[in-house]
Design an enzyme around this catalytic site. Structure first.
Site, PDB file in Angstrom:
ATOM      1  N   ASP A 186      15.881 -85.272 -56.188  1.00  0.00           N
ATOM      2  CA  ASP A 186      16.273 -85.808 -57.298  1.00  0.00           C
ATOM      3  C   ASP A 186      15.555 -85.619 -58.608  1.00  0.00           C
ATOM      4  OD1 ASP A 186      18.554 -86.943 -58.571  1.00  0.00           O
ATOM      5  OD2 ASP A 186      18.560 -88.684 -57.218  1.00  0.00           O
ATOM      6  N   GLY A 227      22.063 -79.351 -62.829  1.00  0.00           N
ATOM      7  CA  GLY A 227      22.363 -78.385 -63.732  1.00  0.00           C
ATOM      8  C   GLY A 227      21.660 -78.412 -64.706  1.00  0.00           C
ATOM      9  N   ASP A 247      26.383 -86.595 -61.174  1.00  0.00           N
ATOM     10  CA  ASP A 247      26.957 -86.986 -60.156  1.00  0.00           C
ATOM     11  C   ASP A 247      28.353 -87.023 -60.420  1.00  0.00           C
ATOM     12  OD1 ASP A 247      24.394 -87.708 -59.445  1.00  0.00           O
ATOM     13  OD2 ASP A 247      24.681 -89.821 -59.387  1.00  0.00           O
TER      14      ASP A 247
END
Length: 666
Positions: A186, A227, A247
């Site tokens: 993440d 992104g 998300d």
């Protein structure tokens, strides 16, 4: 397009262009090879045997249903349900632990300290249990010092230190020794700390390789920086998959069709996805409370036409039989897992928000088609064979969700698509002709010059190669001055046995160079030929400035709304290819319109991109004198201050006849 151009290229090879016709019986080439003792033994023409590539991951991930509330019991329960539901048999193989599994403590040597209350038998036992069911195990970390649960706590208090920064190789070795097969990395810590996305994730990829050299067990790398660093430009070949958006759903939200459509649109980067590397629009919401069966089917159809990872996020132990049947639809899964490994692309939008997407499948003349109706009314929609790169000869059509054959149709197929829904089809027809370019040198990674295209757009390129090794080999591909992508070439069995892998590439109108190069530290395959075929539905045009001879461009392939258009050297990239629609729009990326910022009508108004809305500020008139005027203001598309350099921003200005306001649609 790339901001780093190939410099000092020497020794360009001579290539010979061969006409090629492709039908259902396969490729037949007009062999016209040069005979020379200096040439190594190669096939007479491009191979017709496609190599299977690694498909996108399928499985289940914990976050959407459980957030931080996971422990040994939850994971065992979901693992068992994945098997008993039939999902494992349908291809779902990963059980992925997301954020919350680790509370951030480390031992004196820096190694991860496992919470015995959550995982009484340790993490290796968790991976072993998943493996005992014939499945694979995934785990979570963050590129920074802290994971997302620290900054955005959900069902547990925030725990500091849940990221891997400063411990990249150590933590990856730990995951590998525990037996995990996949890691999601993440970006919450990375974002807060201001780390550079490309530099950081490439360092993690290198650490994974170093860890594998120690343990012998490589991890699938899932880059999750949302992104934000434009990973479609650089992540191919470093990550196995990379997130293209934020998300799809945040904890506590109710899922909607709008959420899935937003992430679908942001995942459309076809040149980056191929040979086992995938754009990732995020875990799925299928089966979560708030979605109807029709919405669940739509969700699956969107992800399958993308060829996206299928990571279910619902509670498998409590799902309905309807949800299970949707998740395990074998025809849909076959589209998603197609061994050619390509992404679907938009090939038509005759009427606003009635969109047709086509995906090239393995075999000859095989396509998947999604007819997407984004309007509030039922609509008749048509897919044309020509748009898909097929001839007008009769093609058979099958409806995936109803599992029925619609029949055989020449030229096109028309059906009714419900409001806010889609119809998913497979089509078997006849491939249109293409052109083959052969390497006539001894180079293993040649450059193919003189690759011609009658129009700018996305092309299907089949690469003929040999790899006599036992593992995949890598090489890069670059079209003109666009970004360079790593391509994976699976073993072919022998150095004299040739196969093909496929990529989608953006070519400029006219002459292009398609260049292959070796990857540092990797043995290159022997690349012999490429076959190039048009996908006419993607065709567009470049807007070339008369004063600058440069193209209207979106910097670094950015898709962010409000990005100002600029001038840059023409390279044929997707970010320079516009569709001038019958609605007077100039559409780029298939879903962004050239736009007068904030409906401005004054001199100096920025020309930007924005989601297409149908507004007059997104309509343009192309005039015979070369000017392009905005329909709202009547002002001209203008290179600011009459500048001609790369990076010159585009604005609206009173038409004055100067060459910085003249454009050629090429």
């Amino acid at each position: 397009m790339s901001r780093t151009f190939a410099r000092g290229w020497a020794g360009r090879v001579t290539v010979r262009v061969l006409a090629l016709a492709l039908g259902l019986a396969g490729l037949t080439a007009m062999a016209d090879r040069e005979s020379s003792a200096s040439l190594h033994a190669e096939p007479a023409a491009v191979s017709t045997t496609q190599a299977d590539v690694t498909p996108p991951p399928m499985g289940w991930a914990s976050w959407n249903s459980f957030a931080s509330s996971i422990d040994s019991g939850v994971i065992k329960q979901q693992t068992d349900a994945l098997v008993s539901s039939g999902m494992a048999a349908a291809g779902y193989q990963y059980v992925n632990l997301d954020d919350g599994w680790w509370q951030g403590d480390r031992n004196a040597d820096g190694s991860i300290a496992v919470d015995a209350g959550l995982w009484p038998d340790g993490m290796k036992a968790v991976a072993d249990y998943i493996h005992s069911k014939g499945l694979k195990a995934g785990i979570y970390t963050d590129a920074g010092k802290n994971g997302c649960g620290y900054y955005y706590p959900t069902t547990r208090a925030a725990a500091p230190g849940t990221g891997m920064e400063g411990h990249y190789q150590q933590d990856l070795e730990t995951f590998q020794r525990w037996g995990f097969d996949y890691v999601k990395i993440d970006w919450c810590g990375g974002r807060v700390e201001g780390l550079d996305q490309e530099t950081t994730y490439k360092a993690i990829a290198a650490a994974d390789e170093a860890a594998t050299a120690v343990t012998g067990h490589r991890l699938v790398l899932s880059f999750c920086e949302w992104g934000s660093g434009l990973p479609w430009n650089w992540a191919t070949g470093y990550g196995d998959l990379w997130r293209t958006s934020t998300d799809v759903i945040l904890w506590g939200q109710t899922p909607t069709t709008a959420m899935m459509l937003t992430n679908f649109d942001r995942a459309l980067h076809p040149a980056a996805q191929h040979t086992g590397y995938y754009n990732d629009p995020d875990m799925m919401m299928t089966g979560m409370s708030g979605l109807t069966a029709a919405q669940n089917r739509l969700h699956m159809g969107l992800w399958s036409i993308l060829g996206a990872p299928l990571l279910a996020g619902n509670n498998l132990a409590t799902m309905s039989t309807t949800t299970r049947d949707i998740l395990t639809n074998r025809e849909l899964i076959a589209i998603d897992q197609d061994p050619r490994g390509l992404q679907g692309v938009k090939v038509a939008e005759d009427t606003r928000n009635l969109q047709v997407y086509g995906k090239v499948l393995a075999g000859t003349g095989k396509r998947a088609v999604l007819l997407l109706n984004r309007t509030g009314s039922d609509a008749s929609m048509t897919v044309r064979w020509a748009d898909l790169g097929l001839t007008s000869a009769a093609a058979s059509v099958r409806n995936v969700w109803s599992a029925t054959n619609a029949g055989s149709f020449s030229t096109s197929y028309t059906t009714t698509v419900p409001a806010n829904d889609a119809v998913l089809l497979t089509v078997s027809g006849t491939e249109a002709s293409g052109a083959t370019y052969e390497d006539t040198t001894t180079a293993t990674t040649p450059a193919f010059t003189g690759v011609t295209a009658t129009s700018a757009g996305t092309k299907l390129i089949d690469v003929t190669y040999a790899n006599g090794g036992s593992t995949a080999r890598k090489a890069t591909i670059q079209v003109g001055g666009q970004y360079t992508y790593v391509v994976s070439f699976p073993p072919t069995g022998a150095s004299s046995t040739y196969r093909t892998v496929s990529v989608l590439a953006h070519l400029a109108k006219g002459t292009n160079t398609v260049r292959f190069a070796a990857v540092s530290g990797s043995t290159a395959p022997d690349i012999d030929a490429i076959r190039v075929q048009n996908i006419p539905g993607t065709d567009g045009t470049a807007l070339v400035g008369a004063a600058s001879n440069r193209c209207v461009d979106l910097a670094k392939n950015t898709i962010t709304d409000a990005t100002q258009a600029e001038l840059w050297d023409c390279a044929g990239g997707q970010n320079q290819t516009f569709t001038h629609t019958t609605r007077d729009e100039l559409v780029v990326y298939g879903n962004k319109c050239l736009d007068a910022d904030n409906s401005g009508t004054a001199n100096g108004t920025k020309v930007i991109i924005w989601d297409c809305t149908g507004g007059t500020n997104q309509k343009w008139t192309v005039h015979s004198d070369g000017t392009v005027t905005n329909n709202l203001s009547g002002l001209c598309l203008d290179a600011s201050e009459a500048a001609t350099a790369n990076g010159t921003k585009l604005i609206l200005w009173t038409c004055n006849g100067q060459t910085n306001q003249k454009w050629t649609l090429n």
